[in-house]
Design a protein around this motif. Structure first.
Motif, PDB file in Angstrom:
ATOM      1  N   SER A  17       0.836  -1.616  -0.182  1.00  0.00           N
ATOM      2  CA  SER A  17      -0.174  -0.369  -0.088  1.00  0.00           C
ATOM      3  C   SER A  17       0.760   1.510  -0.060  1.00  0.00           C
ATOM      4  N   THR A  19       2.174   3.505  -2.269  1.00  0.00           N
ATOM      5  CA  THR A  19       2.171   3.785  -3.454  1.00  0.00           C
ATOM      6  C   THR A  19       2.761   4.771  -3.481  1.00  0.00           C
ATOM      7  N   SER A 130      -2.045  -5.282  -9.333  1.00  0.00           N
ATOM      8  CA  SER A 130      -2.890  -4.620  -8.825  1.00  0.00           C
ATOM      9  C   SER A 130      -3.387  -5.804  -7.643  1.00  0.00           C
ATOM     10  N   TYR A 218      -9.025  -1.302   2.708  1.00  0.00           N
ATOM     11  CA  TYR A 218      -7.674  -0.555   0.987  1.00  0.00           C
ATOM     12  C   TYR A 218      -8.437   0.942   1.256  1.00  0.00           C
ATOM     13  N   ASP A 223      -6.803   3.901  -0.902  1.00  0.00           N
ATOM     14  CA  ASP A 223      -6.265   3.002  -1.950  1.00  0.00           C
ATOM     15  C   ASP A 223      -8.217   2.413  -3.352  1.00  0.00           C
TER      16      ASP A 223
END
Length: 470
Positions: A17, A19, A130, A218, A223
């Motif tokens: 996570s 990113t 993903s 998430y 996310d």
């Protein structure tokens, strides 16, 4: 801004996570606080996503040269940035699970990368892929066309449901009935509860619950891609006309849009009865805290995050901060906090039926038999328990619609139930007052959100009045 991060150099591990967009925001705010990001000499902290596994980290890069740094989860950095102070590293160790016996309990020691806790059957995930990617492949054009016409036999089957339309089937009503399985509450149960195989009908429900947990996790992390993918998967599984009982069922045409990662999770569930990713989330302290805070009525994810940054980890923490003057709650949140224990309980189906009867009695007392009251949501889908009570009201016959507006109907019923002391609290968002008093056009529907009392327990109730479909 306080320079709490002076001398702090953080290596942000770009996996799971963590990113690129998140790392950029963290780095900017860290520099504003006097710190910096680094990936070589001088690193004081190694920040890793809490759900990141040792196996995946080991496959990505050897970080044994950073063994003298603090190994913390990215939640530590988020907490520091929210509170503008250096939070003790011991509160957010990585990995968050108890370390193996061979690993040192000191947070300054690098975790044993050689001991991967993942089963051998699970593959190392590609960080660029993903988690729950849904393939954009479109169904064949021959199956993509929606059938808008009903056969004569289907019309006869639906004729008992046409009583509200006075038995008349206009083209618009015909189209509405033709799409009667668009929503989950309109679909029949997957299996007859009286059949011996009904126990297996719980598999799809279990899968929906597991993917729902991933979606919420998430969503809390911000996310949106994974959150949307897991939500789509849960919705697809919920609408299946068959039970996912074997790997062969994954080849059914209804599941053709599932991506590789999602299929791997379904196979794992069929083989083990669970999904390892979800089990890891159950130990994540930040996820548990955010879920509990959002259990207060009127508290969404944004508010829960803000309270989490102020040090609230539970409902009791919210009460303490509010008593100390550190938090200001709006009227809905005050009601949600006051009635938290009652509203957190699931409502038995029998109790929902008694609430429906109470509202039907109030409607009959004010309007005779001219109104129809129908329970929707979980109750209509046949669940044993419900989170709240959703009631839909409409005129029983079309000719009555011109005599009373939806607002007048709802005003009368709310007044009747309040006079009976059945409704105890009104919540924001209700729309049943007279709109002409404010110079607005009359809406086509009216709704009321509130709390009712059954025995000694308070329950959430929604009343919605809609016109019959023209």
């Amino acid at each position: 801004m306080e320079q709490w991060a002076t001398g702090v150099q953080v290596f942000l591990v770009p996996l799971a996570s963590a990113t690129a967009s998140r790392r950029a925001v963290w780095a900017q705010r860290l520099r504003s606080a006097g710190g910096a990001t680094a990936d070589g000499d001088g690193v004081t902290h190694v920040a890793l996503a809490p759900e990141l596994s040792r196996g995946r980290l080991e496959a990505w890069k050897d970080l044994s040269s950073l063994k003298e740094a603090f190994w913390v989860s990215t939640d530590w950095l988020i907490s520091c940035l929210s509170q503008q102070r250096r939070v003790p590293e011991a509160q957010f160790p990585w990995p968050p699970d108890p370390a193996p016996k061979s690993a040192s309990p000191s947070p300054r020691k690098v975790p044993a990368l050689e001991a991967s806790p993942l089963p051998s059957k699970r593959k190392v995930e590609d960080p660029s892929e993903s988690e729950a990617q849904v393939s954009p492949v479109s169904p064949p054009s021959s199956k993509r066309t929606r059938r808008s016409e009903l056969s004569e036999s289907e019309v006869e089957e639906l004729r008992p449901r046409m009583a509200a339309f006075n038995g008349q089937l206009t083209p618009q009503r015909k189209q509405l009935l033709g799409r009667r399985e668009k929503f989950a509450c309109q679909r029949a149960p997957l299996l007859d509860p009286a059949t011996p195989s009904a126990a297996s009908g719980q598999r799809n429900g279990a899968l929906v619950a597991l993917f729902g947990q991933l979606q919420k996790h998430y969503e809390a992390l911000g996310d949106s891609w994974r959150e949307r993918s897991y939500r789509t998967t849960a919705s697809l599984l919920r609408s299946l006309p068959f039970e996912v009982a074997s790997v062969a069922d994954l080849q059914q045409p209804q599941l053709r849009r599932l991506g590789k990662k999602t299929r791997e999770k379904l196979v794992e569930f069929l083989e083990t009865g669970t999904i390892g990713r979800v089990e890891g989330l159950q130990e994540d302290e930040s996820t548990k805290a955010l879920n509990e805070l959002q259990g207060i009525w009127g508290v969404g994810l944004t508010t829960a995050r803000r309270w989490y940054g102020l040090g609230c980890r539970s409902v009791e923490d919210v009460r303490e901060h509010m008593a100390a003057g550190g938090l200001k709650l709006n009227s809905d949140q005050l009601i949600g906090l006051e009635l938290y224990d009652d509203l957190a309980q699931r409502i038995p189906r029998q109790e929902v039926a008694s609430i429906v009867e109470r509202v039907e009695a109030a409607a009959q007392q004010r309007f005779g038999l001219r109104l129809r009251v129908e329970a929707c949501g979980s109750y209509r889908r046949g669940r044993d328990t419900c989170g709240d009570v959703d009631l839909l009201l409409c005129c029983r016959w079309a000719e009555d619609e011109g005599r009373l507006s939806c607002q007048e109907i709802l005003q009368a019923i709310v007044a009747e139930l309040t006079a009976q002391k059945f409704l105890t609290h009104d919540l924001k968002g209700s729309r049943y007052e007279d709109p002409f008093a404010r110079g607005e056009a009359s809406p086509r529907s009216a709704c009321y959100f509130g709390v009712c009392k059954v025995g000694q327990c308070h329950r959430r109730i929604d009343l919605k009045v809609h016109p019959l479909v023209e």
